[in-house]
Design an enzyme around this catalytic site. Structure first.
Site, PDB file in Angstrom:
ATOM      1  CG  ASP A  36      -0.209   0.001   2.530  1.00  0.00           C
ATOM      2  OD1 ASP A  36       1.043  -0.002   2.522  1.00  0.00           O
ATOM      3  OD2 ASP A  36      -0.875   0.015   3.584  1.00  0.00           O
ATOM      4  N   GLY A  37       2.171   1.109  -0.060  1.00  0.00           N
ATOM      5  CA  GLY A  37       3.043   2.284  -0.156  1.00  0.00           C
ATOM      6  C   GLY A  37       3.632   2.723   1.179  1.00  0.00           C
ATOM      7  CE  LYS A 201      18.503  30.539  -8.675  1.00  0.00           C
ATOM      8  NZ  LYS A 201      18.854  29.228  -8.139  1.00  0.00           N
ATOM      9  CG  ASP A 227      23.810  26.594  -5.490  1.00  0.00           C
ATOM     10  OD1 ASP A 227      23.504  27.097  -4.396  1.00  0.00           O
ATOM     11  OD2 ASP A 227      23.097  26.689  -6.504  1.00  0.00           O
TER      12      ASP A 227
HETATM   13  C1  R5P Z   1      18.416  27.521  -4.447  1.00  0.00           C
HETATM   14  O1  R5P Z   1      18.306  28.572  -3.847  1.00  0.00           O
HETATM   15  C2  R5P Z   1      19.508  26.544  -4.156  1.00  0.00           C
HETATM   16  O2  R5P Z   1      20.559  27.125  -3.457  1.00  0.00           O
HETATM   17  C3  R5P Z   1      20.020  25.916  -5.430  1.00  0.00           C
HETATM   18  O3  R5P Z   1      20.558  26.917  -6.263  1.00  0.00           O
HETATM   19  C4  R5P Z   1      18.915  25.214  -6.151  1.00  0.00           C
HETATM   20  O4  R5P Z   1      18.292  24.321  -5.275  1.00  0.00           O
HETATM   21  C5  R5P Z   1      19.421  24.459  -7.360  1.00  0.00           C
HETATM   22  O5  R5P Z   1      18.320  23.894  -8.014  1.00  0.00           O
HETATM   23  P1  R5P Z   1      18.442  23.480  -9.542  1.00  0.00           P
HETATM   24  O6  R5P Z   1      19.642  22.592  -9.657  1.00  0.00           O
HETATM   25  O7  R5P Z   1      17.174  22.761  -9.835  1.00  0.00           O
HETATM   26  O8  R5P Z   1      18.584  24.736 -10.324  1.00  0.00           O
END
Ligand code: R5P
Length: 300
Positions: A36-37, A201, A227
């Site tokens: 059922d998951g 961005k 990041d």
């Molecule tokens: C957003 O603020 C995060 O720091 C990353 O830049 C984001 O999660 C990256 O997501 P994606 O690879 O889908 O662009």
């Protein structure tokens, strides 16, 4: 107090490495999904007195993978906490390098849930004693924790790896404003006065589409784009393309949590990155840097 470590299904290798560094025993788990998951998890012991009275360290990152999504990983974590509590653990420490839902820390559109806080509150409900995460998207959410909560910084480890790859004349790129603080801190690990370029961005909150602009002054530089997360790779690939068009010599695409969803790997390499580098927060082919020692150092 005697310690024992439970390596959750998402962090089996990282769990073993942390336990080895601490010089303690580790136990793994067995899990499945019912028809059922619903999730099922069992800590792999025959005698429950192994847990009673001990300090139990549960290691479970929560990135989605082919075998389980982050909802399952979160549920497994709750189940492991519940299980060790029932067996009489004296102290429960959770190590969750990638905390599921950490990106849902703000309300962008009316009617949304600020679920990052709800996840912390659920951990509060389960009554853990300490929480460790790594380069969490918005460290402020840890203030919601009623127990000790630490955000571990993996930047030095990642910088050491990149230096060992022979990078010189480095420029660090923050792919968006949210990454500025982290990128500034990252740059200090490469030496004094390492420049940080901040790209602009914009993400459409409805479609998720990204628009980015940035420096045209990266000629003959080794560019490190840093990041916290690579999810679909949209952010990293777009930043990589700009850096490549700006004349970068080498491009290192670096993230603590390289989830690499969908076509992320292809998009980033196609955009011109020389290498994608992640940590073993996410157990995949780009996890080139282990967090085990730094996490163990915090737990000692
Ligand atoms: C957003 O603020 C995060 O720091 C990353 O830049 C984001 O999660 C990256 O997501 P994606 O690879 O889908 O662009």
């Amino acid at each position: 107090m005697e310690k024992i470590l439970i390596a959750g299904p998402a962090s089996q290798i990282l769990g073993i490495r942390i336990a080895e560094d601490l010089g303690i025993d580790s136990i793994n788990t067995e899990g499945k999904k019912f028809p059922d998951g619903e999730n099922y998890i069992r800590i792999n012991i025959e005698n429950e007195t192994l847990i009673a009275g001990k300090e139990v360290i549960i290691v479970q990152s929560m990135g989605p993978s082919a075998s389980a999504d982050q909802n399952a990983r979160l549920m497994e974590l709750f189940m492991m906490i519940d299980s060790v509590k029932r067996m009489g653990a004296e102290k429960i420490i959770v190590v969750a390098p990638y905390l599921a839902y950490a990106r849902q820390d703000k309300i962008f559109r009316p009617g949304e849930s600020q679920f990052a806080n709800a996840v912390i509150n659920m951990l509060n409900y389960f009554g853990i004693d300490e929480l460790y995460s790594v380069d969490i998207h918005a460290p402020i959410i840890l203030n919601e924790c009623t127990c000790k909560a630490i955000n571990i910084d993996s930047m030095k480890l990642l910088a050491d790896y990149i230096k060992a790859r022979g990078a010189t004349d480095i420029v660090v790129v923050a792919p968006d404003k949210g990454a500025i603080e982290r990128s500034n801190a990252f740059a200090t690990h490469f030496g004094e006065d390492i420049p940080v370029e901040v790209f602009e961005k914009k993400r459409d909150v409805k479609t998720g589409e990204i628009q980015m602009s940035g420096s045209s002054n990266l000629n003959e530089k080794d560019v490190v784009i840093a990041d916290d997360i690579i999810a679909t790779g949209g952010t990293m690939a777009t930043a990589t393309k700009i850096a490549r068009e700006s004349g970068a010599r080498k491009i290192f695409a670096v993230a603590t949590h390289a989830l690499l969803l969908q076509q992320a790997k292809y998009r980033i390499i196609k955009a011109g990155a020389d290498e994608i580098i992640g940590t073993d927060s996410i157990d995949n082919e780009v996890c080139k840097v282990s967090l085990a020692k730094i996490i163990a150092d915090y737990l000692k």
